[in-house]
Design a protein around this motif. Structure first.
Motif, PDB file in Angstrom:
ATOM      1  N   SER A 436       0.808  -1.215   0.000  1.00 29.81           N
ATOM      2  CA  SER A 436       0.000   0.000   0.000  1.00 29.81           C
ATOM      3  C   SER A 436       0.844   1.269   0.000  1.00 29.81           C
ATOM      4  CB  SER A 436      -0.913   0.035   1.234  1.00 29.81           C
ATOM      5  OG  SER A 436      -1.427  -1.222   1.496  1.00 29.81           O
ATOM      6  N   TRP A 437       2.127   1.124   0.230  1.00 30.83           N
ATOM      7  CA  TRP A 437       2.955   2.305   0.463  1.00 30.83           C
ATOM      8  C   TRP A 437       2.888   3.296  -0.696  1.00 30.83           C
ATOM      9  CZ3 TRP A 437       5.015   5.155   3.975  1.00 30.83           C
ATOM     10  CH2 TRP A 437       6.026   6.067   3.647  1.00 30.83           C
ATOM     11  N   ASN A 438       2.967   2.801  -1.924  1.00 30.11           N
ATOM     12  CA  ASN A 438       2.971   3.722  -3.062  1.00 30.11           C
ATOM     13  C   ASN A 438       1.687   4.524  -3.158  1.00 30.11           C
ATOM     14  OD1 ASN A 438       5.459   3.219  -3.999  1.00 30.11           O
ATOM     15  ND2 ASN A 438       4.829   1.496  -5.290  1.00 30.11           N
ATOM     16  N   LYS A 439       0.601   3.871  -2.861  1.00 29.60           N
ATOM     17  CA  LYS A 439      -0.676   4.533  -3.103  1.00 29.60           C
ATOM     18  C   LYS A 439      -1.137   5.318  -1.882  1.00 29.60           C
ATOM     19  CE  LYS A 439      -4.804   3.319  -5.699  1.00 29.60           C
ATOM     20  NZ  LYS A 439      -5.551   2.171  -6.232  1.00 29.60           N
ATOM     21  N   TYR A 440      -0.979   4.756  -0.709  1.00 25.76           N
ATOM     22  CA  TYR A 440      -1.520   5.390   0.498  1.00 25.76           C
ATOM     23  C   TYR A 440      -0.450   5.503   1.577  1.00 25.76           C
ATOM     24  CZ  TYR A 440      -6.032   4.343  -1.619  1.00 25.76           C
ATOM     25  OH  TYR A 440      -7.090   4.267  -2.462  1.00 25.76           O
ATOM     26  N   PRO A 441       0.542   6.360   1.403  1.00 24.76           N
ATOM     27  CA  PRO A 441       1.598   6.452   2.427  1.00 24.76           C
ATOM     28  C   PRO A 441       1.068   6.883   3.794  1.00 24.76           C
ATOM     29  CG  PRO A 441       1.860   8.142   0.740  1.00 24.76           C
ATOM     30  CD  PRO A 441       0.809   7.213   0.248  1.00 24.76           C
ATOM     31  N   LEU A 442       0.111   7.811   3.783  1.00 23.80           N
ATOM     32  CA  LEU A 442      -0.419   8.270   5.067  1.00 23.80           C
ATOM     33  C   LEU A 442      -1.041   7.105   5.842  1.00 23.80           C
ATOM     34  CD1 LEU A 442      -1.207  10.534   7.003  1.00 23.80           C
ATOM     35  CD2 LEU A 442      -3.330  10.770   5.707  1.00 23.80           C
ATOM     36  N   GLN A 443      -1.852   6.317   5.122  1.00 32.04           N
ATOM     37  CA  GLN A 443      -2.510   5.193   5.783  1.00 32.04           C
ATOM     38  C   GLN A 443      -1.502   4.179   6.314  1.00 32.04           C
ATOM     39  OE1 GLN A 443      -3.792   6.809   3.354  1.00 32.04           O
ATOM     40  NE2 GLN A 443      -6.000   6.658   3.272  1.00 32.04           N
ATOM     41  N   VAL A 444      -0.405   4.029   5.575  1.00 35.10           N
ATOM     42  CA  VAL A 444       0.592   3.064   6.025  1.00 35.10           C
ATOM     43  C   VAL A 444       1.219   3.558   7.323  1.00 35.10           C
ATOM     44  CG1 VAL A 444       2.827   2.074   5.479  1.00 35.10           C
ATOM     45  CG2 VAL A 444       1.021   2.090   3.778  1.00 35.10           C
ATOM     46  N   ILE A 445       1.443   4.864   7.396  1.00 37.32           N
ATOM     47  CA  ILE A 445       2.007   5.407   8.639  1.00 37.32           C
ATOM     48  C   ILE A 445       1.028   5.171   9.782  1.00 37.32           C
ATOM     49  CG2 ILE A 445       2.702   7.538   9.775  1.00 37.32           C
ATOM     50  CD1 ILE A 445       3.663   8.449   6.967  1.00 37.32           C
ATOM     51  N   VAL A 446      -0.238   5.408   9.495  1.00 33.71           N
ATOM     52  CA  VAL A 446      -1.251   5.162  10.520  1.00 33.71           C
ATOM     53  C   VAL A 446      -1.243   3.688  10.927  1.00 33.71           C
ATOM     54  CG1 VAL A 446      -3.734   5.076  10.924  1.00 33.71           C
ATOM     55  CG2 VAL A 446      -2.716   7.065   9.863  1.00 33.71           C
ATOM     56  N   ALA A 447      -1.085   2.806   9.933  1.00 35.98           N
ATOM     57  CA  ALA A 447      -1.071   1.373  10.243  1.00 35.98           C
ATOM     58  C   ALA A 447       0.120   1.030  11.124  1.00 35.98           C
ATOM     59  CB  ALA A 447      -1.025   0.568   8.947  1.00 35.98           C
ATOM     60  N   MET A 448       1.251   1.667  10.846  1.00 32.72           N
ATOM     61  CA  MET A 448       2.425   1.441  11.691  1.00 32.72           C
ATOM     62  C   MET A 448       2.145   1.876  13.121  1.00 32.72           C
ATOM     63  SD  MET A 448       4.423  -0.060   9.997  1.00 32.72           S
ATOM     64  CE  MET A 448       5.676  -0.310   8.828  1.00 32.72           C
ATOM     65  N   LEU A 449       1.524   3.043  13.234  1.00 27.77           N
ATOM     66  CA  LEU A 449       1.119   3.523  14.550  1.00 27.77           C
ATOM     67  C   LEU A 449       0.200   2.515  15.229  1.00 27.77           C
ATOM     68  CD1 LEU A 449       0.338   7.300  14.268  1.00 27.77           C
ATOM     69  CD2 LEU A 449       1.314   6.148  16.249  1.00 27.77           C
ATOM     70  N   GLY A 450      -0.676   1.959  14.418  1.00 29.90           N
ATOM     71  CA  GLY A 450      -1.604   0.961  14.938  1.00 29.90           C
ATOM     72  C   GLY A 450      -0.869  -0.245  15.489  1.00 29.90           C
ATOM     73  N   ILE A 451       0.211  -0.625  14.808  1.00 30.36           N
ATOM     74  CA  ILE A 451       0.979  -1.774  15.305  1.00 30.36           C
ATOM     75  C   ILE A 451       1.609  -1.431  16.652  1.00 30.36           C
ATOM     76  CG2 ILE A 451       2.981  -3.232  14.845  1.00 30.36           C
ATOM     77  CD1 ILE A 451       2.285  -2.994  11.881  1.00 30.36           C
TER      78      ILE A 451
END
Lengths: 567, 498
Positions: A436-451
């Motif tokens: 997802s990184w290419n398309k939704y970097p913000l969401q990936v950061i949020v997902a990392m936070l979620g982890i």
């Protein structure tokens, strides 16, 4: 024999439930053995299914088709692709484990197993339906047993939620019952769950009926509809029909997933449910949402999916963060796990929203992985509750002395939930993130936070449950000693770690289902011919993702349905 | 129109089921009078024997495709009539079985009870065959006559008398409306037979006439706004009579409605669709919302019945062959679920003597069989798979969406969710709450038989509906040419068959 595997998996639990009707409750061992036996048949058949599924051939395999109603264009059309296969396996594992987790149920055990088997069978039915009617049929059928399971064997959420007093509401049958959002009673949780899911399910049914009408093919068959239905560019109410259908189907099914803000039924339901029900509920019932969206919206409306899937990408951030924070502050073990589940389901939506091979495969593998991890967590929360009769985290502590096995398993389950390398969750998470990184970097950061949040709340819960000073009130608590009690946890742990170390077959299977789907959505036209060498090439490694290889591979995964089962 | 009676013996064959049942009724009556020592339940089994023979006769007709018309088209025996007659007979058999124990509550006239039930059944069988307005009027009044008495059969019970009185006054009023409507229609068209009205012009008189006829039939089926009698009558009447009222007259009235709307008024379809849509939405919504507030199980089922009629009217509003099939199928599914649910109500009230929903507390512990049956019947009424009601609802929705009745479908779907709430409230009482008095409930043999039939119907139709859909599709072949809202050519009733 082999080509009927789906029928065994689906009908063994139904047959078990039917047989149980005729067995007296006075023979508890027989009741349990029949339930476990039918679940075991289903489990064996789905293990066979999983390994007999041919990922090179791809497409829908083990197809069974029986005419059901000519007038309405319905047939009992069963078949699994690479997405359905692991989910069928997960369902039967959790059913089998769930029966052992609830081995000590005394009150109306027969009825409990009947409803549990029906619940699991209906869930399995959704995962293998290739007919919109039967997809909805099994979907709705899986909702009703939840009402009874929660209501009859569930538990009230006690005062530690500090909302209203569960005993303070005598007149729960009045109209005010509906609006009494603060109630903690199990009846309330059960009713809310059923009404909420049914309300959204009928929205999805409306979408299905619109597909049926505008396709004009007089059939509910997904394979026919996805090839022949032309639902694009029909103007309706200032927008186009396909968007309306997509929104109805997406939100109709996303409610069970549960996508923020449609999640409110889920933690209440988890908290009220008995352990085995929570396991099935969080483990596979939630995945019905993602799966049905993939089956209906992705298959039949690929172009609309490409256009509208960013909605999911936006909402999944809220799912992840909101669920994570509530789980961090919740004081009820099951609330923590329930909210953690709804937070983790946000990852699946992220993987689905990015719409590429890696992220969607990651999402599907994550569904499987999460089923195991959350199944373990709920099984152990159930064990702790059975021993201590409380789910209040602050009042518990130091249980590791009393239950070393459970606390050890709990550590493993936490690791799996967080996505430690070595568990299947890690592979799934990393695929979602990378994809997802290419398309939704913000969401990936949020997902990392979620982890990170997951780490925080699970460790916090683990520390206060198992370590620290012991509350003497619970000194009578004891560990899971017998095989029956340990078996379910060991099964789930070994699967979680086993696939974490040897994910290749799972990955191949999932990939064979994801590839044609993504190709349809992103308009990659399959190459007509392909030699056999790419079959060897595709075993190169997990993250070999070059588009050219993928495009080549597609041609193998012919969009046609295989004739019948494997050759 | 001539009323010459130049018919042969073979013509009378078409009337054989009714003739047979009437003779049998006389036999039962004579047995009742001449053998006063005879236990009354023997009379019940005697009546059931007659009904079964009649059912067999109908089955024979169905297999040999015997059909035709009598008395200058007043009486028609086509496959749809056979279908509805079979529904009525099955309902009657089940009701009589369910009454056997209940009849002991009556202080007087226990034998006549069965005769009245069978008499009403004969009237309703004529309704299913009525093919002109006069026979509609006569058969409808004949059928209702028995019910006026049956509803107030509990002579010492105030509620029963009140229900009977309400039913009588409103019923007579509806009969007046029907007669007035018929006179208007006859005045405008000069015709009484449905199939001859096809070419009529939509004059105001004709429209008012048909509105009045619709109102009186709406009274029979209990559609909003003609439902006022339903809750009190259902509540007050002896429960087996309520059971009978809740299915058989509705089925018979729907047979008439189908013939009126699709044969006589086929050409006016654009005019009546909006009327039916409005009545259907009102019935579903009103029935379901008011049912939430009910405390008495009979009243709850009464309101749920109003809502179910709203659902059936969706199929009528679709006004196509498929809509018809769906109606027939839905009535079939409704027959088993509804009679089953009322049978459980009777069984429970035999044991505890009350019908409040609160009395169902912990029924699962007192009688798992009754609780489980009630659960399935209620879920079938709510439309939950894999039960018959779900297929019925879906059939109706599919028929309606093909005609583009989106509003109706959206309202229908929302109503499924609303109805689920109050059905689940009963389920909650039965399964979740603990009983105040945990003594087990025993069920008599005939009661069990009724519940088993209901269960079998509900499950079999839900799991394998193909034979039943085939049957209903076959039964309405006469409407095959009705496709699309602009149907202008209306086929006459099929010519004489076998």
């Amino acid at each position: 024999m082999g080509e009927y595997a789906l029928l065994y998996i689906l009908f063994a639990p139904f047959a078990g439930a039917l047989a149980l009707i005729f067995i007296s409750n006075r023979q508890p061992l027989l009741v349990r053995s029949v339930a476990a036996g039918s679940a075991f048949v289903s489990l064996l058949a789905s293990i066979y299914l999983f390994y007999a599924y041919d990922p090179v051939k791809g497409g829908f395999q083990f197809v069974q088709k029986y005419e059901w109603s000519k007038q309405l264009g319905i047939s009992l059309h069963l078949g699994v692709d690479g997405i359905g296969t692991p989910l069928v396996l997960a369902s039967s594992i959790l059913l089998f484990a769930g029966i052992f987790v609830s081995w000590h149920i005394k009150d109306r055990a027969k009825e409990f197993y009947i409803w549990l088997l029906i619940l699991a069978a209906a869930t399995i039915g959704v995962f293998m339906s290739l007919d919109l009617f039967f997809l909805y049929f099994f979907y709705e059928m899986s909702v009703i047993p939840m009402y009874l399971l929660l209501g009859m064997w569930g538990s009230h959420t006690k005062k530690y939620l500090e909302m209203t007093d569960s005993e303070g509401l005598k007149q729960r049958d009045s109209v005010g019952f509906i609006f009494n959002f603060g109630s903690n009673s199990k009846e309330y949780a059960a009713m809310k769950l059923v009404l909420f899911l049914s309300a959204f399910a009928v929205a999805a049914l409306m979408g299905i009926l619109l597909i049926y009408k505008y396709a004009g093919l007089n059939t509910f068959d997904i394979l026919v509809l996805r090839e022949q239905a032309n639902l694009m560019n029909i103007p309706v109410l200032g927008t186009t029909l396909d968007k309306i259908i997509w929104v109805l189907v997406f939100f109709g099914f996303a409610s069970i997933a549960p996508l923020w803000p449609l999640h409110s039924w889920s933690p209440v339901g988890h908290a009220a449910a008995p352990a085995a029900t929570s396991m099935l509920h969080a483990g596979v019932l939630m995945k019905l949402g993602h799966f049905s969206i993939i089956r209906v919206a992705f298959e039949i409306l690929p172009e609309t999916t490409r256009e509208l899937m960013p909605i999911a990408a936006v909402l999944c951030m809220f799912s992840i963060i909101y669920g994570g924070f509530v789980a961090f502050y919740a004081k009820d073990t099951k609330y923590v796990i329930g909210y953690s589940s709804s937070s983790h389901m946000g990852y699946v939506f992220l993987g689905m929203a990015a719409l590429n091979y890696i992220s969607l495969s990651g999402a599907v593998i994550y569904m499987f992985a999460h089923a195991m991890a959350t199944g373990m967590l709920f099984a152990m929360a159930g064990w702790v509750y059975d021993q201590t009769h409380t789910r209040d985290i602050p009042s518990l502590g130091g249980l590791s002395n009393k239950m070393p096995f459970i606390s050890a398993c709990f550590v493993v389950a936490c690791m799996a939930s967080i996505g430690m390398p070595g568990t299947i969750n890690f592979i799934a998470e990393i695929m979602i993130v990378v994809g997802s990184w290419n398309k939704y970097p913000l969401q990936v950061i949020v997902a990392m936070l979620g982890i990170v949040l997951t780490l925080a709340y699970l460790f916090k819960m683990m520390r206060s449950l198992f370590y620290g000073p012991m509350n003497q009130k619970y000194s009578h608590a004891h560990d899971a000693i017998s095989t029956v009690d340990r078996l379910p946890l060991l099964i789930m742990i070994s699967i979680s770690i086993g696939f974490g170390i040897f994910p290749m077959h799972l990955y191949d299977v999932v990939r064979s289902g994801v590839d044609p789907l993504i190709a349809r959505i992103t308009h990659v036209v399959p190459v007509a011919e392909l030699d056999d060498e790419s079959g060897a090439k595709r075993r190169g490694g997990i993250l070999e993702t070059t588009v050219s290889v993928t495009a080549e591979r597609l041609s193998r995964l012919s969009p046609e349905v295989p004739e019948k089962g494997r050759e | 129109m001539t009323f010459s009676l130049n018919m042969s013996f073979s013509d009378l064959l078409l009337l054989l089921p009714e003739i047979l049942l009437t003779c049998w009724l006389c036999v039962v009556l004579i047995a009742d009078f001449s053998l006063p020592r005879l236990p009354k339940e023997r009379l019940a089994y005697l009546s059931i024997a007659g009904l079964v023979v009649t059912l067999g006769c109908l089955a024979w007709f169905d297999v040999h495709r015997i059909s035709g018309t009598l008395f200058g088209n007043m009486f028609v025996l086509d496959r749809m009539a056979i279908f509805f007659k079979a529904i009525i007979l099955v309902a009657t058999i089940l009701v009589i079985l369910a009454s056997i124990e209940y009849v002991n509550r009556f202080t007087l006239f226990r034998g006549e009870y069965y005769c009245l039930v069978v008499m009403s059944a004969i009237g309703m069988m004529f309704m299913a065959s009525a093919n002109d307005l006069l026979s509609v009027f006569v058969s409808l009044e004949f059928a209702t006559l028995g019910f006026y008495v049956l509803v107030s059969y509990l002579r010492d019970d105030v509620a029963s008398n009140e229900g009977g009185l309400k039913f009588f006054i409103l019923g007579v009023f509806a009969a007046g409306l029907l007669a007035y409507g018929i006179s208007l229609v006859y005045g405008e068209t000069g015709k009484l037979v449905f199939s001859e009205m096809v070419s009529a012009k939509p004059t105001p008189g004709l429209i008012i006439g048909f509105l009045l006829i619709f109102a009186s039939l709406g009274f029979k089926i209990g559609a909003v706004p003609f439902h006022a009698w339903i809750p009190d009558t259902y509540h007050g009447a002896p429960t087996p009579v309520t059971t009978f009222l809740s299915i058989a007259p509705k089925a018979a009235a729907f047979a008439i409605l189908l013939r009126i709307f699709l044969v006589a008024l086929g050409t006016f379809k654009p005019l009546w669709v909006s009327l039916l849509v409005a009545v259907s939405i009102l019935s579903m919504t009103y029935g379901n919302i008011v049912a939430i507030a009910q405390r008495n199980i009979k009243r709850l089922l009464a309101y749920s019945g109003i809502a179910q009629v709203g659902n059936v009217l969706i199929g009528l509003a679709a006004g196509t062959k498929m809509g018809n099939d769906a109606i027939l199928f839905y009535i079939l599914a409704y027959l088993f679920a509804n009679i089953g649910a009322f049978a459980v109500v009777i069984a429970v009230s035999q044991a505890i003597g009350r019908d409040e929903i609160e009395d169902y507390r912990g029924l699962n512990r007192r009688s798992p069989f009754l609780a489980f049956s009630m659960l399935l019947f209620l879920l079938s009424l709510a439309g939950v798979p894999p039960l018959a009601g779900f297929i019925g609802k879906l059939y109706i929705f599919v028929a309606a969406i093909k005609e583009g009745l989106y509003t109706l479908i959206v309202v229908g779907l929302i109503n499924i969710v609303i109805s689920m709430y109050y059905y689940l409230i009963v389920v909650k009482q039965m399964y979740i709450n603990e009983p105040l008095d945990p003594s087990p409930i025993s069920i008599s043999g005939p009661m069990k038989a009724v519940i088993y039939v209901g269960l079998a119907g509900t499950l079999v139709i839900g799991i394998y509906p193909q034979p039943f859909t085939d049957w209903v599709v076959d039964a309405t072949l006469m409407f095959a040419n009705f496709i699309g809202p602009s149907a202008t050519v209306v086929p006459p009733v099929p010519p004489l068959g076998g």
